[in-house]
Design a protein around this motif. Structure first.
Motif, PDB file in Angstrom:
ATOM      1  N   GLU A   1     -11.778  -0.354  -8.903  1.00 21.04           N
ATOM      2  CA  GLU A   1     -11.252   0.730  -8.069  1.00 21.04           C
ATOM      3  C   GLU A   1      -9.843   1.128  -8.495  1.00 21.04           C
ATOM      4  O   GLU A   1      -9.504   2.310  -8.499  1.00 21.04           O
ATOM      5  CB  GLU A   1     -11.257   0.284  -6.599  1.00 21.04           C
ATOM      6  N   ALA A   2      -9.009   0.153  -8.839  1.00 15.51           N
ATOM      7  CA  ALA A   2      -7.637   0.473  -9.273  1.00 15.51           C
ATOM      8  C   ALA A   2      -7.642   1.253 -10.582  1.00 15.51           C
ATOM      9  O   ALA A   2      -6.828   2.171 -10.791  1.00 15.51           O
ATOM     10  CB  ALA A   2      -6.826  -0.811  -9.401  1.00 15.51           C
ATOM     11  N   GLU A   3      -8.542   0.912 -11.480  1.00 16.58           N
ATOM     12  CA  GLU A   3      -8.641   1.639 -12.743  1.00 16.58           C
ATOM     13  C   GLU A   3      -9.104   3.074 -12.532  1.00 16.58           C
ATOM     14  O   GLU A   3      -8.724   3.988 -13.277  1.00 16.58           O
ATOM     15  CB  GLU A   3      -9.601   0.902 -13.671  1.00 16.58           C
ATOM     16  N   LYS A   4      -9.918   3.287 -11.486  1.00 18.10           N
ATOM     17  CA  LYS A   4     -10.407   4.635 -11.187  1.00 18.10           C
ATOM     18  C   LYS A   4      -9.257   5.574 -10.837  1.00 18.10           C
ATOM     19  O   LYS A   4      -9.281   6.769 -11.169  1.00 18.10           O
ATOM     20  CB  LYS A   4     -11.413   4.569 -10.041  1.00 18.10           C
ATOM     21  N   TYR A   5      -8.220   5.049 -10.168  1.00 19.09           N
ATOM     22  CA  TYR A   5      -7.080   5.872  -9.753  1.00 19.09           C
ATOM     23  C   TYR A   5      -5.845   5.611 -10.603  1.00 19.09           C
ATOM     24  O   TYR A   5      -4.745   6.034 -10.226  1.00 19.09           O
ATOM     25  CB  TYR A   5      -6.759   5.597  -8.282  1.00 19.09           C
ATOM     26  N   SER A   6      -6.016   4.924 -11.747  1.00 19.52           N
ATOM     27  CA  SER A   6      -4.914   4.638 -12.673  1.00 19.52           C
ATOM     28  C   SER A   6      -3.779   3.895 -11.967  1.00 19.52           C
ATOM     29  O   SER A   6      -2.597   4.233 -12.090  1.00 19.52           O
ATOM     30  CB  SER A   6      -4.387   5.940 -13.296  1.00 19.52           C
ATOM     31  N   LYS A   7      -4.122   2.862 -11.215  1.00 17.88           N
ATOM     32  CA  LYS A   7      -3.165   2.053 -10.479  1.00 17.88           C
ATOM     33  C   LYS A   7      -3.226   0.609 -10.952  1.00 17.88           C
ATOM     34  O   LYS A   7      -4.241   0.151 -11.489  1.00 17.88           O
ATOM     35  CB  LYS A   7      -3.448   2.097  -8.967  1.00 17.88           C
ATOM     36  N   CYS A   8      -2.137  -0.089 -10.734  1.00 18.93           N
ATOM     37  CA  CYS A   8      -2.115  -1.523 -11.014  1.00 18.93           C
ATOM     38  C   CYS A   8      -2.831  -2.255  -9.876  1.00 18.93           C
ATOM     39  O   CYS A   8      -2.526  -2.019  -8.703  1.00 18.93           O
ATOM     40  CB  CYS A   8      -0.678  -2.017 -11.135  1.00 18.93           C
ATOM     41  N   PRO A   9      -3.764  -3.151 -10.166  1.00 18.36           N
ATOM     42  CA  PRO A   9      -4.496  -3.846  -9.085  1.00 18.36           C
ATOM     43  C   PRO A   9      -3.606  -4.850  -8.362  1.00 18.36           C
ATOM     44  O   PRO A   9      -3.187  -5.857  -8.941  1.00 18.36           O
ATOM     45  CB  PRO A   9      -5.649  -4.525  -9.828  1.00 18.36           C
ATOM     46  N   ILE A  10      -3.302  -4.563  -7.112  1.00 21.02           N
ATOM     47  CA  ILE A  10      -2.503  -5.440  -6.256  1.00 21.02           C
ATOM     48  C   ILE A  10      -3.368  -5.825  -5.061  1.00 21.02           C
ATOM     49  O   ILE A  10      -3.897  -4.945  -4.371  1.00 21.02           O
ATOM     50  CB  ILE A  10      -1.215  -4.740  -5.773  1.00 21.02           C
ATOM     51  N   ILE A  11      -3.519  -7.105  -4.796  1.00 15.40           N
ATOM     52  CA  ILE A  11      -4.379  -7.559  -3.724  1.00 15.40           C
ATOM     53  C   ILE A  11      -3.698  -8.702  -2.972  1.00 15.40           C
ATOM     54  O   ILE A  11      -2.992  -9.530  -3.566  1.00 15.40           O
ATOM     55  CB  ILE A  11      -5.755  -8.003  -4.254  1.00 15.40           C
ATOM     56  N   THR A  12      -3.888  -8.720  -1.657  1.00 17.73           N
ATOM     57  CA  THR A  12      -3.308  -9.720  -0.780  1.00 17.73           C
ATOM     58  C   THR A  12      -4.422 -10.537  -0.148  1.00 17.73           C
ATOM     59  O   THR A  12      -5.392  -9.976   0.370  1.00 17.73           O
ATOM     60  CB  THR A  12      -2.458  -9.053   0.316  1.00 17.73           C
ATOM     61  N   PHE A  13      -4.280 -11.870  -0.174  1.00 19.30           N
ATOM     62  CA  PHE A  13      -5.215 -12.800   0.459  1.00 19.30           C
ATOM     63  C   PHE A  13      -4.457 -13.673   1.442  1.00 19.30           C
ATOM     64  O   PHE A  13      -3.210 -13.770   1.402  1.00 19.30           O
ATOM     65  CB  PHE A  13      -5.878 -13.709  -0.596  1.00 19.30           C
ATOM     66  N   ASP A  14      -5.220 -14.341   2.299  1.00 20.63           N
ATOM     67  CA  ASP A  14      -4.618 -15.411   3.076  1.00 20.63           C
ATOM     68  C   ASP A  14      -4.568 -16.676   2.214  1.00 20.63           C
ATOM     69  O   ASP A  14      -5.004 -16.684   1.067  1.00 20.63           O
ATOM     70  CB  ASP A  14      -5.369 -15.640   4.383  1.00 20.63           C
ATOM     71  N   GLN A  15      -4.033 -17.768   2.765  1.00 23.37           N
ATOM     72  CA  GLN A  15      -3.717 -18.921   1.929  1.00 23.37           C
ATOM     73  C   GLN A  15      -4.953 -19.568   1.271  1.00 23.37           C
ATOM     74  O   GLN A  15      -4.935 -19.827   0.061  1.00 23.37           O
ATOM     75  CB  GLN A  15      -2.955 -19.973   2.746  1.00 23.37           C
ATOM     76  N   PRO A  16      -6.071 -19.825   1.993  1.00 25.04           N
ATOM     77  CA  PRO A  16      -7.211 -20.466   1.313  1.00 25.04           C
ATOM     78  C   PRO A  16      -7.811 -19.585   0.215  1.00 25.04           C
ATOM     79  O   PRO A  16      -8.129 -20.072  -0.874  1.00 25.04           O
ATOM     80  CB  PRO A  16      -8.210 -20.711   2.456  1.00 25.04           C
ATOM     81  N   LEU A  17      -7.978 -18.286   0.504  1.00 23.81           N
ATOM     82  CA  LEU A  17      -8.546 -17.387  -0.503  1.00 23.81           C
ATOM     83  C   LEU A  17      -7.559 -17.116  -1.630  1.00 23.81           C
ATOM     84  O   LEU A  17      -7.953 -16.895  -2.780  1.00 23.81           O
ATOM     85  CB  LEU A  17      -8.978 -16.074   0.148  1.00 23.81           C
ATOM     86  N   TYR A  18      -6.262 -17.141  -1.305  1.00 20.55           N
ATOM     87  CA  TYR A  18      -5.227 -16.937  -2.330  1.00 20.55           C
ATOM     88  C   TYR A  18      -5.290 -18.036  -3.389  1.00 20.55           C
ATOM     89  O   TYR A  18      -5.176 -17.763  -4.592  1.00 20.55           O
ATOM     90  CB  TYR A  18      -3.855 -16.901  -1.661  1.00 20.55           C
ATOM     91  N   TRP A  19      -5.477 -19.247  -2.942  1.00 17.53           N
ATOM     92  CA  TRP A  19      -5.519 -20.359  -3.891  1.00 17.53           C
ATOM     93  C   TRP A  19      -6.746 -20.253  -4.812  1.00 17.53           C
ATOM     94  O   TRP A  19      -6.639 -20.474  -6.018  1.00 17.53           O
ATOM     95  CB  TRP A  19      -5.523 -21.675  -3.122  1.00 17.53           C
ATOM     96  N   LYS A  20      -7.906 -19.886  -4.271  1.00 15.33           N
ATOM     97  CA  LYS A  20      -9.106 -19.757  -5.100  1.00 15.33           C
ATOM     98  C   LYS A  20      -8.989 -18.565  -6.045  1.00 15.33           C
ATOM     99  O   LYS A  20      -9.433 -18.642  -7.205  1.00 15.33           O
ATOM    100  CB  LYS A  20     -10.333 -19.604  -4.212  1.00 15.33           C
ATOM    101  N   ALA A  21      -8.407 -17.468  -5.575  1.00 16.48           N
ATOM    102  CA  ALA A  21      -8.210 -16.321  -6.459  1.00 16.48           C
ATOM    103  C   ALA A  21      -7.231 -16.657  -7.581  1.00 16.48           C
ATOM    104  O   ALA A  21      -7.393 -16.220  -8.731  1.00 16.48           O
ATOM    105  CB  ALA A  21      -7.712 -15.117  -5.658  1.00 16.48           C
ATOM    106  N   LEU A  22      -6.209 -17.447  -7.253  1.00 12.79           N
ATOM    107  CA  LEU A  22      -5.244 -17.853  -8.273  1.00 12.79           C
ATOM    108  C   LEU A  22      -5.909 -18.711  -9.350  1.00 12.79           C
ATOM    109  O   LEU A  22      -5.639 -18.557 -10.555  1.00 12.79           O
ATOM    110  CB  LEU A  22      -4.089 -18.611  -7.619  1.00 12.79           C
ATOM    111  N   LEU A  23      -6.796 -19.624  -8.953  1.00 13.74           N
ATOM    112  CA  LEU A  23      -7.512 -20.442  -9.921  1.00 13.74           C
ATOM    113  C   LEU A  23      -8.384 -19.585 -10.839  1.00 13.74           C
ATOM    114  O   LEU A  23      -8.460 -19.825 -12.053  1.00 13.74           O
ATOM    115  CB  LEU A  23      -8.370 -21.479  -9.194  1.00 13.74           C
TER     116      LEU A  23
END
Length: 641
Positions: free
Chosen positions: A567-589
């Motif tokens: 979706e970010a590429e569709k609008y020529s944007k940098c992908p920025i996403i916010t998670f809570d702490q448990p999902l943030y850790w898994k996304a970081l991995l």
């Protein structure tokens, strides 16, 4: 192999009929009336079409007339019965016809394509009767009907294609029309009566969308030879003149709508009065009602699209939607000074009641959608619909399907200057089940764009199946596979943040004014009084489909990250996403374990502000437990209170 006793051809299983005693008796009686010696017994096999045509009373009458004409030797033989001319005789009925290509709506047409000849031959095979055999013989006599300048009656063409018998007027031995005879359509009494019944049907069902073709089909119910569409339109215009509107509505061509002007209504009203004075108030009310009804019918309406959100929210747009006669009536009846909303609501209810199949009033639809959103009660919506206050429950469901399709098809209007940020978190829908299971627990995704970008989307009204909605409202699930050799996650030491506190005086000022008596501003109000700067404006929210997987599953988080990058590429944007702490850790991995050339490596991963504060407080309470810091914070809090 069975053969038909009437046409002596092979009988297939589809058109096979075995005669009973009653059926055999009917064929023998028809043979006697035709002056033929056809032997028929119980158990014989015939074609269905052959039996129908052989026992038809009209065909028997025609056969008698042909038989009597052959017995009369003094009667001169007609040209049409001896020699068939493709330029002068109809291909189907072999009667005289004259083709005039300059006259619009004429009943005689010329063959122009090869496909016409192929189609008629196929229909001859399907009919499998005497009329089909005659037409087939005429076609096989020439190679190309178009080259032979073949002509035909349109009424005979329709009857032949629809598996009907030959029209009665064509089945009689009519002489070939002479060149000096008067041109024009004869005025038959039965057709005029059928047209009058059709007009009565139009006047009784004026609230529906009736087209010229519908009137032609209705006339065919009253007579065998209805008017053509062109001639029907001409006759209707001759009868009503300016009191009828023929236009295209909702994609349907030639929609007929009766319209009585105010001048016409008032003229009829004063004709019924005596000496120009009418003392019956009911007649005055009826005349006013006819004027309002005429104005409603003259409105430009369309059900191809639903009302937009801006037209529903604007009070002036809702008032402009009404005819001026309804607005004047309601303003006269209502005594309130600020009754515009009531006038718009009641006026649109009147318009909806007058033309229920043509109009979708904005306030009627918006009220039903609002009730469905808050209460989800079909009984409540249908009750108010029956009272005339809102749209039906079925219309609400249709609107939601169309809105979901539009939301899934169209791209979001996000400008290049706006900042786009995605947020993803778990979504729970605890439906009332007996055992508490089978509830929805998935991943929800949304985005914010700052400053806001508002767009007005037109929702077309169309038939949409639920399966097509599933195509728009799904996110492709990608299964995550952990790499065998993954690099270790190393956290670099944060550099010391060096800055100059230019607002330390504000803390001192806030501490001084805090003991003062009320009214005093709180911290947020105090900051608004001191700081004045430009603000980019409010943000707009964009919602995306949900992922029906466990949010903590690595494949669910992996699919979310890939969707955000797309979706970010569709609008020529940098992908920025916010998670809570448990999902943030898994996304970081997942991001750290990706290759350098992966699209996921471009993601800017952020931890939610609330969870960031909780993480800080958790480090104080657990990582520094036993150091006396917890006791110090408790004592400081008690002193402050």
């Amino acid at each position: 192999m069975d053969t038909c006793i009437i046409c002596h051809k092979e009988v297939k299983a589809v058109s096979r009929t075995v005669l009973s005693e009653k059926g055999a008796e009917g064929i023998r009686n028809a043979s006697k009336e035709r002056n033929e010696a056809l032997s028929c017994n119980t158990g014989d096999v015939v074609h269905k079409n052959c039996r129908r045509d052989f026992t038809d009373k009209r065909r028997i009458l025609t056969a008698k007339r042909h038989f009597s004409g052959q017995q009369n030797t003094n009667q001169p033989e007609l040209r049409s019965s001896s020699t068939f001319d493709y330029k002068l005789h109809c291909l189907f009925c072999s009667k005289g016809a004259k083709y005039n290509k300059l006259k619009r709506g004429y009943d005689v047409f010329a063959v122009r394509t090869i496909e016409f000849q192929k189609t008629i031959l196929q229909i001859c095979e399907r009919r499998n009767d005497s009329w089909g055999d005659q037409v087939k013989g005429r076609i096989n006599a020439v190679n190309d009907l178009h080259a032979a300048d073949c002509i035909y009656h349109q009424t005979c063409n329709v009857s032949f294609r629809t598996m009907k018998n030959m029209p009665v007027l064509r089945s009689l031995n009519e002489p070939t029309p002479k060149k000096n005879c008067m041109l024009g359509r004869p005025a038959e009494e039965n057709r005029l009566q059928a047209f009058q019944k059709t007009i009565e049907f139009l006047e009784e069902n004026d609230d529906e969308q009736i087209t010229i073709l519908d009137l032609v089909r209705k006339m065919s119910e009253f007579c065998d030879e209805p008017f053509s569409a062109v001639y029907m339109k001409k006759k209707i215009l001759e009868k009503y003149g300016d009191n009828i509107i023929i236009t295209s509505i909702n994609g349907k061509p030639d929609v007929v709508t009766l319209r009585y002007t105010a001048r016409y209504i008032l003229h009829n009203f004063f004709e019924t009065s005596s000496n120009g004075v009418y003392r019956d108030k009911d007649a005055v009310i009826k005349a006013a009602a006819n004027i309002i009804r005429s104005d409603i019918k003259a409105m430009e309406t369309s059900k191809q699209a639903y009302p937009t959100a801006t037209s529903v929210q604007s009070l002036s747009s809702n008032l402009d939607y009404l005819p001026s006669s309804i607005t004047s009536l309601l303003r006269t009846v209502f005594t309130e000074k600020k009754a515009d909303l009531k006038i718009a609501a009641i006026g649109q209810a009147i318009v909806q009641a007058v033309r229920p199949r043509v109009v979708i009033a904005p306030l009627q639809l918006s009220l039903s959608v609002q009730l469905h959103h808050h209460f989800s009660s079909r009984y409540l919506i249908d009750t108010l619909f029956n009272l005339g206050f809102c749209s039906s429950y079925n219309e609400v469901q249709k609107f939601e399907l169309c809105a979901a399709a539009v939301e899934g098809k169209t791209d979001r209007n996000i400008s290049q200057d706006s900042c786009l940020q995605f947020i993803a978190d778990n979504v729970d829908h605890n439906s009332n089940t007996l055992d508490g299971h089978n509830t929805f627990h998935g991943m929800g995704i949304m985005a914010t764009s700052t400053p806001a970008t508002k767009t007005v989307k037109e929702i077309p009204r169309m038939d949409i199946h639920k399966d097509s909605i599933m195509k728009f409202g799904t996110i492709e699930v990608s299964y995550y596979r952990k790499r065998n050799h993954t690099p270790a996650i190393l956290f670099t030491e944060l550099e010391e943040l060096k800055y100059t506190d230019r607002y330390w005086q504000l803390d001192l000022l806030s501490s001084i004014i805090w003991p003062l008596k009320s009214p005093r501003p709180a911290w947020s109000g105090f900051m608004q009084m001191i700081h004045k700067a430009e603000h980019p404006g409010e943000s707009s929210m964009h919602f995306f489909p949900m992922i029906d997987l466990e949010p903590g599953d690595m494949s669910c988080v992996y699919s979310t990250l890939k969707f955000v990058c797309k979706e970010a590429e569709k609008y020529s944007k940098c992908p920025i996403i916010t998670f809570d702490q448990p999902l943030y850790w898994k996304a970081l991995l997942i991001i750290r374990h990706e290759m350098e050339d992966s699209t996921l490596s471009k993601i800017v991963l952020r931890l939610g502000g609330f969870h960031l504060q909780m993480s800080f407080l958790g480090s104080i309470g657990f990582l520094m437990s036993g150091s006396g810091l917890e006791d110090f914070l408790v004592q400081h809090t008690l002193r402050t209170l």
